[in-house]
Design an enzyme around this catalytic site. Structure first.
Site, PDB file in Angstrom:
ATOM      1  N   ALA A   1       0.860  -1.186   0.000  1.00 40.31           N
ATOM      2  CA  ALA A   1       0.000   0.000   0.000  1.00 40.31           C
ATOM      3  C   ALA A   1       0.895   1.234   0.000  1.00 40.31           C
ATOM      4  O   ALA A   1       2.085   1.154   0.301  1.00 40.31           O
ATOM      5  CB  ALA A   1      -0.889   0.023   1.236  1.00 40.31           C
ATOM      6  N   LYS A   2       0.335   2.344  -0.364  1.00 36.71           N
ATOM      7  CA  LYS A   2       1.040   3.632  -0.215  1.00 36.71           C
ATOM      8  C   LYS A   2      -0.023   4.711  -0.173  1.00 36.71           C
ATOM      9  O   LYS A   2      -1.092   4.570  -0.768  1.00 36.71           O
ATOM     10  CB  LYS A   2       1.986   3.874  -1.399  1.00 36.71           C
TER      11      LYS A   2
END
Ligand code: NAD
Length: 431
Positions: free
Chosen positions: A120-121
């Site tokens: 994720a980011k």
């Protein structure tokens, strides 16, 4: 409340350009690795898309009483192997697509290390330098509230990234915990140790770069005592890598920060040169026989070159002039796709970022384990376990490198994609 969408995003162009977006590069690398493997194309297609992207509006009251509204994102790429994991950045150029591309990279980084996480980011499109501490705290607490339903220790665990730090993670943890009615340290990593952060987290990416560089030096049958090293960037990654390699006997001949570099063929005393965190941008104040520009440093005749500052510094424009025998990527994405191809043609091994600097996410995993178990580890244990994990990942990647005759980057992506695809295959498509 967060909105969720999985709308179509840009596809990679046919030929790599010097100015690909993070998402284009991530998709290109995924396809490249998939071409080497016998994987169900439907799984590859799924992996080209994020599982979900949350876009939220984050209003805050400024110190002058006015209200400003910012846009925040959390892109969750894949969670087949465990909760999402990845940084939160505060930077004016944060975009939805950048978060998707960087989230995809996190999936591979976690998988190459065999961590039980997916990628994720996220971040907020804001210049944190224009915010007071109070405004940053407000922004973080409101952002946390907007994301509260989609993060959590078993769902998605953010960490610091550009423009955020342990204090930001402390505010996030507090905002989340206050609403949940209990202290939940495992919702973020990279916290201050006093509230459940791990010892050794700060130095971990540089430590892993040094470990992987040491293994590469050995693999290419060089004696570390006679190995010259040039490192661009003297911050968390560059300085920790430089000092460890120096301690292990390597000859660190060149170092730089944003202002330029110093060069001594007899070797620099890395411990007497202040790091970015000890005294910002002070490398050039250290006496040395020669100074070099950041561009010149990349072209020095050395055994090992470690770009550890920013992305896209090794490009089609300078790849032919690089005179190092081995490149170890300390920064994220320092080598463009075109430059990677030129290095492959020139037989210069490039050990990729997703392996070399994965010590950060690995110690984040240790932090998460410590939080869940409410039991802190000693620094010695953290460093010992990091060494073990890095050597295991190095061995897995090296075996693919040798058996398939591919680049180190392809080998790392093959290890990562095989694990993720196998997990998808085993779990199947729901419903
Ligand atoms: P940092 O802020 O601690 O240090 C950055 C260093 O690079 C400083 O010495 C700075 O002067 C120098 N620098 C900045 N701009 C430069 C330029 N244009 N040319 C040359 N030098 C320049 O940053 P860091 O945490 O060490 O991160 C460096 C790289 O490593 C980034 O690409 C980051 O994404 C990546 N990375 C960091 C971590 C982490 O947890 N710190 C983990 C994995 C990857």
């Amino acid at each position: 409340m967060a909105s969720t969408s999985t709308t179509e995003t840009e596809e990679p162009t046919e030929e790599p350009t010097e100015h690909e977006s993070a998402l284009q590069t991530a998709r290109r690398q995924l396809q490249h690795a998939a071409d080497h493997l016998d994987i169900d194309p439907n799984i590859v297609e799924r992996l080209k898309h994020p599982k979900s992207v949350h876009e939220v509006t984050v209003p805050i009251e400024r110190d002058d009483g006015s209200v400003d509204v910012f846009t925040g994102y959390r892109a969750q790429h894949d969670s087949v192997r465990g909760p999402h994991k990845g940084g939160l950045r505060y930077h004016p150029e944060v975009t939805r697509d950048e978060c998707v591309g960087l989230g995809m990279w996190m999936t591979w980084k976690c998988a190459v290390m065999d961590l039980p996480f997916g990628g994720a980011k996220g971040g907020i499109s804001v210049n944190p330098k224009e915010l007071s501490d109070r405004e940053k705290e407000q922004l973080t607490r409101r952002f946390t509230e907007e994301l509260r339903d989609v993060i959590g220790p078993t769902i998605d665990i953010p960490a610091p990234d550009m423009g955020t730090d342990p204090q930001t993670m402390a505010w996030l943890m507090d905002a989340y915990s206050m609403q949940e009615g209990e202290t939940i340290p495992g919702v973020v990593t990279g916290k201050p140790p006093v509230i459940g952060g791990s010892k050794g987290r700060d130095s971990a990416p540089g430590r892993s770069v040094a470990i992987i560089a040491r293994e590469a030096i050995d693999y290419y049958e060089k004696d570390i005592q006679e190995t010259s090293v040039a490192i661009q960037g003297y911050g968390s990654v560059g300085a920790n890598a430089a000092r460890l390699l120096d301690e292990w006997g390597a000859n660190v001949v060149a170092l730089s920060d944003v202002n330029g570099g110093i060069y001594d063929t007899n070797g620099l005393d890395t411990h007497s040169i202040p790091t970015h965190h000890e005294e910002p941008e002070a490398v050039m104040t250290h006496e040395a026989p020669e100074t070099v520009s950041n561009e010149e440093l990349l072209e020095l005749d050395v055994d090992v070159l470690i770009p550890a500052a920013i992305g896209n510094v090794l490009t089609a424009d300078n790849a032919d002039a690089v005179d190092a025998d081995i490149i170890v990527e300390g920064a994220n994405g320092p080598t463009t796709t075109a430059a990677s191809e030129m290095f492959a043609e020139r037989d210069i091994p490039v050990i990729p970022d997703i392996l070399a600097n994965a010590g950060g996410v690995t110690v984040s995993y240790f932090e998460w384990l410590q939080d869940i178990n409410r039991r802190a580890w000693s620094l010695e244990r953290v460093n010992d376990e990091l060494e073990t994990e890095m050597l295991a990942a190095w061995t897995d990647v090296r075996e693919e490198f040798e058996s398939r005759d591919v680049t180190w980057r392809d080998a790392a992506y093959i290890v990562a994609l095989s694990r993720v695809a196998e997990a998808h295959d085993a779990r199947g498509l729901w419903p």
